[in-house]
Design an enzyme around this catalytic site. Structure first.
Site, PDB file in Angstrom:
ATOM      1  N   SER A 295       0.834  -1.212   0.000  1.00 51.42           N
ATOM      2  CA  SER A 295       0.000   0.000   0.000  1.00 51.42           C
ATOM      3  C   SER A 295       0.866   1.258   0.000  1.00 51.42           C
ATOM      4  CB  SER A 295      -0.959   0.009   1.200  1.00 51.42           C
ATOM      5  OG  SER A 295      -0.232  -0.107   2.416  1.00 51.42           O
TER       6      SER A 295
ATOM      7  N   SER B 270       6.882   6.155  18.299  1.00 57.23           N
ATOM      8  CA  SER B 270       7.362   7.440  17.798  1.00 57.23           C
ATOM      9  C   SER B 270       7.515   8.439  18.941  1.00 57.23           C
ATOM     10  CB  SER B 270       6.338   7.959  16.794  1.00 57.23           C
ATOM     11  OG  SER B 270       6.570   9.303  16.500  1.00 57.23           O
TER      12      SER B 270
ATOM     13  N   TYR C 141      -3.095   9.717  13.969  1.00 52.58           N
ATOM     14  CA  TYR C 141      -1.891   8.900  13.779  1.00 52.58           C
ATOM     15  C   TYR C 141      -1.125   8.778  15.097  1.00 52.58           C
ATOM     16  CZ  TYR C 141       2.938   7.712  12.817  1.00 52.58           C
ATOM     17  OH  TYR C 141       4.183   7.122  12.879  1.00 52.58           O
TER      18      TYR C 141
ATOM     19  N   LYS D  37      -0.206   5.424  17.932  1.00 52.61           N
ATOM     20  CA  LYS D  37       1.062   4.987  18.543  1.00 52.61           C
ATOM     21  C   LYS D  37       0.898   4.885  20.064  1.00 52.61           C
ATOM     22  CE  LYS D  37       3.158   4.438  14.764  1.00 52.61           C
ATOM     23  NZ  LYS D  37       3.334   3.066  14.284  1.00 52.61           N
TER      24      LYS D  37
ATOM     25  N   PHE E 139      12.839   8.982  16.702  1.00 54.52           N
ATOM     26  CA  PHE E 139      12.781  10.429  16.486  1.00 54.52           C
ATOM     27  C   PHE E 139      12.610  10.636  14.966  1.00 54.52           C
ATOM     28  CE2 PHE E 139      12.864  12.651  20.546  1.00 54.52           C
ATOM     29  CZ  PHE E 139      12.750  11.539  21.351  1.00 54.52           C
ATOM     30  N   ASN E 140      13.421  11.369  14.263  1.00 56.06           N
ATOM     31  CA  ASN E 140      13.096  11.650  12.855  1.00 56.06           C
ATOM     32  C   ASN E 140      14.022  10.904  11.890  1.00 56.06           C
ATOM     33  OD1 ASN E 140      12.130  13.982  14.585  1.00 56.06           O
ATOM     34  ND2 ASN E 140      11.092  14.372  12.652  1.00 56.06           N
TER      35      ASN E 140
ATOM     36  N   ASN F  29       7.497  15.220   4.916  1.00 51.39           N
ATOM     37  CA  ASN F  29       8.663  15.399   5.775  1.00 51.39           C
ATOM     38  C   ASN F  29       9.715  16.281   5.111  1.00 51.39           C
ATOM     39  OD1 ASN F  29       7.506  13.745   7.691  1.00 51.39           O
ATOM     40  ND2 ASN F  29       8.463  11.899   6.865  1.00 51.39           N
ATOM     41  N   LEU F  30      10.517  16.913   5.952  1.00 49.48           N
ATOM     42  CA  LEU F  30      11.478  17.912   5.478  1.00 49.48           C
ATOM     43  C   LEU F  30      12.482  17.361   4.465  1.00 49.48           C
ATOM     44  CD1 LEU F  30      12.781  20.734   5.711  1.00 49.48           C
ATOM     45  CD2 LEU F  30      14.044  19.883   7.709  1.00 49.48           C
TER      46      LEU F  30
ATOM     47  N   GLY G 138       0.047  22.095  14.577  1.00 49.36           N
ATOM     48  CA  GLY G 138       0.431  20.780  15.097  1.00 49.36           C
ATOM     49  C   GLY G 138       1.935  20.563  15.245  1.00 49.36           C
TER      50      GLY G 138
HETATM   51  N1  LIG Z   1       9.109   7.489   8.978  1.00 48.79           N
HETATM   52  C1  LIG Z   1       8.948   8.135  10.126  1.00 48.79           C
HETATM   53  O1  LIG Z   1       9.219   9.334  10.225  1.00 48.79           O
HETATM   54  C2  LIG Z   1       8.454   7.403  11.366  1.00 48.79           C
HETATM   55  C3  LIG Z   1       8.633   7.990  12.633  1.00 48.79           C
HETATM   56  C4  LIG Z   1       8.172   7.315  13.762  1.00 48.79           C
HETATM   57  C5  LIG Z   1       7.527   6.088  13.613  1.00 48.79           C
HETATM   58  N2  LIG Z   1       7.351   5.549  12.373  1.00 48.79           N
HETATM   59  C6  LIG Z   1       6.662   4.259  12.245  1.00 48.79           C
HETATM   60  O2  LIG Z   1       7.563   3.317  11.694  1.00 48.79           O
HETATM   61  C7  LIG Z   1       6.854   2.367  10.901  1.00 48.79           C
HETATM   62  C8  LIG Z   1       7.476   2.304   9.525  1.00 48.79           C
HETATM   63  O3  LIG Z   1       7.480   3.610   8.956  1.00 48.79           O
HETATM   64  P1  LIG Z   1       8.013   3.874   7.485  1.00 48.79           P
HETATM   65  O4  LIG Z   1       8.457   5.285   7.439  1.00 48.79           O
HETATM   66  O5  LIG Z   1       8.947   2.806   7.083  1.00 48.79           O
HETATM   67  O6  LIG Z   1       6.645   3.762   6.678  1.00 48.79           O
HETATM   68  P2  LIG Z   1       6.354   3.112   5.252  1.00 48.79           P
HETATM   69  O7  LIG Z   1       5.002   3.568   4.836  1.00 48.79           O
HETATM   70  O8  LIG Z   1       7.485   3.356   4.325  1.00 48.79           O
HETATM   71  O9  LIG Z   1       6.329   1.558   5.604  1.00 48.79           O
HETATM   72  C9  LIG Z   1       5.174   0.905   6.102  1.00 48.79           C
HETATM   73  C10 LIG Z   1       4.957  -0.334   5.255  1.00 48.79           C
HETATM   74  O10 LIG Z   1       3.817  -1.037   5.779  1.00 48.79           O
HETATM   75  C11 LIG Z   1       3.032  -1.474   4.695  1.00 48.79           C
HETATM   76  N3  LIG Z   1       1.660  -1.613   5.199  1.00 48.79           N
HETATM   77  C12 LIG Z   1       0.828  -0.633   5.644  1.00 48.79           C
HETATM   78  N4  LIG Z   1      -0.357  -1.155   6.013  1.00 48.79           N
HETATM   79  C13 LIG Z   1      -0.281  -2.496   5.822  1.00 48.79           C
HETATM   80  C14 LIG Z   1      -1.189  -3.579   6.012  1.00 48.79           C
HETATM   81  N5  LIG Z   1      -2.440  -3.387   6.441  1.00 48.79           N
HETATM   82  N6  LIG Z   1      -0.776  -4.830   5.711  1.00 48.79           N
HETATM   83  C15 LIG Z   1       0.485  -5.042   5.245  1.00 48.79           C
HETATM   84  N7  LIG Z   1       1.386  -4.058   5.025  1.00 48.79           N
HETATM   85  C16 LIG Z   1       1.009  -2.805   5.305  1.00 48.79           C
HETATM   86  C17 LIG Z   1       3.208  -0.425   3.605  1.00 48.79           C
HETATM   87  O11 LIG Z   1       2.956  -0.902   2.293  1.00 48.79           O
HETATM   88  C18 LIG Z   1       4.667  -0.019   3.795  1.00 48.79           C
HETATM   89  O12 LIG Z   1       5.523  -0.786   2.984  1.00 48.79           O
HETATM   90  C19 LIG Z   1       5.387   2.818  10.908  1.00 48.79           C
HETATM   91  O13 LIG Z   1       4.722   2.099  11.919  1.00 48.79           O
HETATM   92  C20 LIG Z   1       5.492   4.281  11.275  1.00 48.79           C
HETATM   93  O14 LIG Z   1       4.324   4.734  11.893  1.00 48.79           O
HETATM   94  C21 LIG Z   1       7.815   6.167  11.245  1.00 48.79           C
END
Ligand SMILES: NC(=O)c1ccc[n+]([C@@H]2O[C@H](COP(=O)([O-])OP(=O)(O)OC[C@H]3O[C@@H](n4cnc5c(N)ncnc54)[C@H](O)[C@@H]3O)[C@@H](O)[C@H]2O)c1
Length: 340
Positions: A35, A126, A151, A155, A180-181, A201-202, A299
Site C-alpha cells: 500500500s 514514535s 496517527y 502509537k 525520532f526523525n 517530511n522535510l 500541530g
Molecule cells: N518514517 C517516520 O518518520 C516514522 C517515525 C516514527 C515512527 N514511524 C513508524 O515506523 C513504521 C514504519 O514507517 P516507514 O516510514 O517505514 O513507513 P512506510 O510507509 O514506508 O512503511 C510501512 C509499510 O507497511 C506497509 N503496510 C501498511 N499497512 C499495511 C497492512 N495493512 N498490511 C500489510 N502491510 C502494510 C506499507 O505498504 C509499507 O511498505 C510505521 O509504523 C510508522 O508509523 C515512522
C-alpha cells in the site's frame, strides 16, 4: 538460523532493517501489502545482501489471513511490526482508516504472537507520544501527552495495548522503540524513502526540490523560541535506526530484557533546526536550495530531541552517523531514483 517476521518490510524503515537483519545472519520473512511500497524494494534488498527474503503480499487487516500465515509459519522467533499508515495530515482527514489499519493489524498480530511458545515483539513507536515535552532532551520518563493527531494516537494506544498484553502474558516479551526523525538512505543508494505524492517530511522535500520536482521549500515558522527561529528535531540516519532493531531483537532473544515490556528512545541526542538541515544539504550537495519562510504549520512542536542514555547504556546501541552523512545518503538516493 532464526526466522524473523518483518511486517511492512518493504517500507522505508522496514527495508533497511531487513538488510541489517540479513547481514546479522537472520532469516527474514516479509509481510507487506504494497500500500505504500513497491516490489522493486525486494530487488534492492537482494542486491545489497545477496539474499532474497521470503515475501508474502498480505493485508494484515485480513484477520483470517494473519491466522493462516502463523499456522503455516511455526518457526518464527521474533516479529518486528512496522506495518502502519503514517501520514499525520491524512490521519486527521481519515481517522477511522488510521485506527483500523494501525490498531486492528497490531491486535491480530499480537494475538498470534502471544500464542507462540516464545514471543518476541518489537513495535514501531514514535517520539510523537511526547508531544511538546516540557524538558529537553526527552527521556523515556517524560509524560505521554494528549496526541495531536489520530496517527499519534494510534502509537499511544498501540503502546498501551502491548503493555496491557505483556502484563498478563509473562511469556510475551516486547520492546517499543520510539523513533525520532528517520532520514537518509542506504549508502549503496539501492533502497531509500519513496514518498507517494507531496512529501510531508522535510528531507524528502529538500531533495525533491533540489532535483527539480518541487519549485521551492517552505520553512514553516521562523519565529519559534529557538536560536534561529525554526523548529528543532532529532534527525537519525535510517541505517542507525535499522541497527537499533537488530540490537533490540537480540536483547529479547538472549533474554537480556529487564522487564517483559520496555521502551527506548531511538535518536541521536542532537537537535538540528530546519535551517541547519538545509545548510547541511547545501554543503554535501554543493548546490543552494530554493527555500522561503512561511507561516507556522498547525500541530508542529517547537523542539524534540532525545535523551539517549537509556538506549546507549541499557540497550547498548548508539547512533553513529552525522547529519551530513545522512543528508549525503538522502541526496545520493534522490539522484539515483531520478537518474541525475
Ligand atoms: N518514517 C517516520 O518518520 C516514522 C517515525 C516514527 C515512527 N514511524 C513508524 O515506523 C513504521 C514504519 O514507517 P516507514 O516510514 O517505514 O513507513 P512506510 O510507509 O514506508 O512503511 C510501512 C509499510 O507497511 C506497509 N503496510 C501498511 N499497512 C499495511 C497492512 N495493512 N498490511 C500489510 N502491510 C502494510 C506499507 O505498504 C509499507 O511498505 C510505521 O509504523 C510508522 O508509523 C515512522
Amino acid at each position: 538460523m532464526k526466522k524473523i517476521l518483518v511486517t511492512g518490510g518493504l517500507g522505508f524503515i522496514g527495508s533497511h532493517t531487513v538488510v541489517e537483519l540479513q547481514n546479522a545472519g537472520f532469516e527474514v520473512v516479509i509481510i507487506d501489502d504494497l500500500s505504500n511500497s513497491s516490489l522493486e524494494v525486494l530487488k534492492g534488498i537482494e542486491d545489497i545482501t545477496n539474499k532474497k527474503p521470503e515475501f508474502e503480499n498480505l493485508d494484515l487487516k485480513d484477520k483470517s489471513k494473519v491466522i493462516t500465515f502463523f499456522r503455516t509459519h511455526h518457526d518464527i522467533s521474533g516479529v518486528i511490526h512496522f506495518a502502519a499508515s503514517k501520514a499525520v495530515g491524512e490521519s486527521v482527514e481519515k481517522p477511522l482508516l488510521y485506527y483500523e489499519n494501525n490498531l486492528n493489524t497490531l491486535i491480530y498480530i499480537l494475538k498470534e504472537v502471544s500464542g507462540l511458545e516464545t514471543s518476541n515483539f518489537i513495535f514501531s513507536s514514535s517520539c510523537t507520544v511526547y508531544g511538546q515535552a516540557d524538558e529537553m532532551p526527552i527521556t523515556e520518563k517524560a509524560p505521554v501527552k494528549p496526541a495531536e493527531s489520530p496517527y499519534g494516537n494510534t502509537k499511544q494506544i498501540g503502546e498501551e495495548i502491548i503493555r496491557d498484553t505483556c502484563k498478563v502474558m509473562p511469556h510475551m516479551n516486547a520492546i517499543a522503540l520510539r523513533y525520532f526523525n528517520p532520514i537518509g538512505a542506504h549508502p549503496s543508494a539501492k533502497i531509500g524513502e519513496l514518498p507517494i505524492g507531496v512529501p510531508q517530511n522535510l528531507v524528502p522535500y529538500i531533495t525533491q526540490t533540489a532535483a527539480g520536482l518541487r519549485d521551492c521549500l517552505s520553512v514553516f515558522g521562523d519565529d519559534y523560541p529557538t536560536p534561529d527561529g525554526t523548529c528543532i528535531r532529532d534527525y537519525i540516519h535510517v541505517v542507525d535506526l535499522a541497527k537499533a532493531h537488530v540490537v533490540a531483537l537480540q536483547r529479547l532473544l538472549e533474554r537480556k530484557n529487564n522487564s517483559n515490556y520496555e521502551t527506548f528512545n531511538i535518536g541521536t541526542g542532537v537537535g538540528s533546526s530546519v535551517l541547519e538541515v538545509i545548510k547541511s544539504f547545501e554543503k554535501v550537495s554543493g548546490q543552494s536550495l530554493n527555500y522561503k519562510m512561511a507561516p507556522r504549520r498547525a500541530g508542529d512542536v517547537i523542539e524534540a530531541f532525545a535523551h539517549t542514555n537509556k538506549a546507549n547504556t541499557v540497550l547498548g546501541w548508539k547512533a553513529q552517523s552525522t547529519l551530513d552523512e545522512a543528508m549525503q545518503s538522502a541526496w545520493d538516493w534522490e539522484k539515483h531514483i531520478r537518474n541525475l
